[in-house]
Design a protein around this motif. Structure first.
Motif, PDB file in Angstrom:
ATOM      1  N   TYR A  94       0.822  -1.208   0.000  1.00 56.97           N
ATOM      2  CA  TYR A  94       0.000   0.000   0.000  1.00 56.97           C
ATOM      3  C   TYR A  94       0.857   1.260   0.000  1.00 56.97           C
ATOM      4  N   SER A  95       1.774   1.366   0.945  1.00 56.13           N
ATOM      5  CA  SER A  95       2.601   2.567   1.049  1.00 56.13           C
ATOM      6  C   SER A  95       3.798   2.537   0.109  1.00 56.13           C
ATOM      7  N   LYS A  96       4.231   1.336  -0.265  1.00 56.67           N
ATOM      8  CA  LYS A  96       5.450   1.169  -1.071  1.00 56.67           C
ATOM      9  C   LYS A  96       6.679   1.702  -0.326  1.00 56.67           C
ATOM     10  N   PHE A  97       6.567   1.841   0.983  1.00 63.01           N
ATOM     11  CA  PHE A  97       7.636   2.345   1.850  1.00 63.01           C
ATOM     12  C   PHE A  97       8.131   1.174   2.673  1.00 63.01           C
ATOM     13  N   ARG A  98       9.368   0.785   2.463  1.00 70.10           N
ATOM     14  CA  ARG A  98       9.927  -0.425   3.069  1.00 70.10           C
ATOM     15  C   ARG A  98      10.961  -0.063   4.141  1.00 70.10           C
TER      16      ARG A  98
ATOM     17  N   THR B 275      13.401   2.737   2.628  1.00 72.65           N
ATOM     18  CA  THR B 275      13.435   3.056   1.205  1.00 72.65           C
ATOM     19  C   THR B 275      12.003   3.123   0.693  1.00 72.65           C
ATOM     20  N   SER B 276      11.844   3.631  -0.501  1.00 68.49           N
ATOM     21  CA  SER B 276      10.528   3.734  -1.116  1.00 68.49           C
ATOM     22  C   SER B 276      10.596   3.191  -2.534  1.00 68.49           C
ATOM     23  N   ASP B 277       9.531   2.524  -2.945  1.00 64.32           N
ATOM     24  CA  ASP B 277       9.442   2.071  -4.334  1.00 64.32           C
ATOM     25  C   ASP B 277       9.137   3.244  -5.269  1.00 64.32           C
ATOM     26  N   ASN B 278       8.712   4.379  -4.704  1.00 66.08           N
ATOM     27  CA  ASN B 278       8.254   5.509  -5.503  1.00 66.08           C
ATOM     28  C   ASN B 278       9.287   6.600  -5.732  1.00 66.08           C
ATOM     29  N   LYS B 279      10.231   6.747  -4.800  1.00 62.59           N
ATOM     30  CA  LYS B 279      11.225   7.816  -4.932  1.00 62.59           C
ATOM     31  C   LYS B 279      12.426   7.496  -4.062  1.00 62.59           C
TER      32      LYS B 279
END
Length: 160
Positions: free
Chosen positions: A41-45, A99-103
């Protein structure tokens, strides 16, 4: 009326290579486990690794759930697992990487408020500070010698 000033101190490392070898290894474990985060959902790992006084390392990654806020942050997954598996061990050092999958995430990401409170519980219980290192996926790494730097007015068992 009076004003209160609360000093906080952090040590800043420019990169993983600048960290002491044992901390670098711990941070590498946090980086490795963050890749296993369940973050659709957040793509924030986020990954967390905790060094215990018995020599064990316990890791955790964030685990999301469609029914927000039912998921758990990496820090709480790791700290609760350490408390469950090794209830008599002291938690000495925690490494956190995000980390983020988006930026790109190039600034240090500290624990959220709920995680700070959970870390405070264990730091108070063991009466030994938990040294924390946190970073994004690259860039600087901040070191805090205690949760007190991140949560100076901690609510703990002494207030009950």
């Amino acid at each position: 009326m009076k004003k209160i000033t609360i000093p906080v101190n952090f040590t800043v490392f420019d990169s993983l290579e600048e960290l002491p070898a044992t901390v670098r290894t711990l941070m590498e474990e946090a980086v490795a486990i963050r890749k296993k985060a369940y973050a659709p959902y957040s793509k924030f790992r986020v990954g967390a690794a905790i060094q215990l006084d018995n020599g064990k390392v316990v890791v955790g990654s964030n685990q999301e759930n469609a029914a927000y806020p039912s998921g758990l942050c990496a820090e709480r997954v790791a700290i609760f697992q350490a408390g469950a598996l090794y209830p008599d061990a002291k938690m000495l050092t925690m490494a956190i990487s995000a980390t983020s999958d988006n930026k790109p995430v190039v600034s240090p990401i500290p624990p959220c408020g709920a995680c700070r409170q959970s870390i405070a519980e264990y730091e108070t219980r063991q009466d030994v500070p938990i040294v924390m290192y946190f970073m994004g996926e690259t860039g600087e790494i901040y070191q805090s010698d205690s949760l007190q730097n991140l949560l100076p007015f901690v609510f703990d068992k002494n207030h009950l």
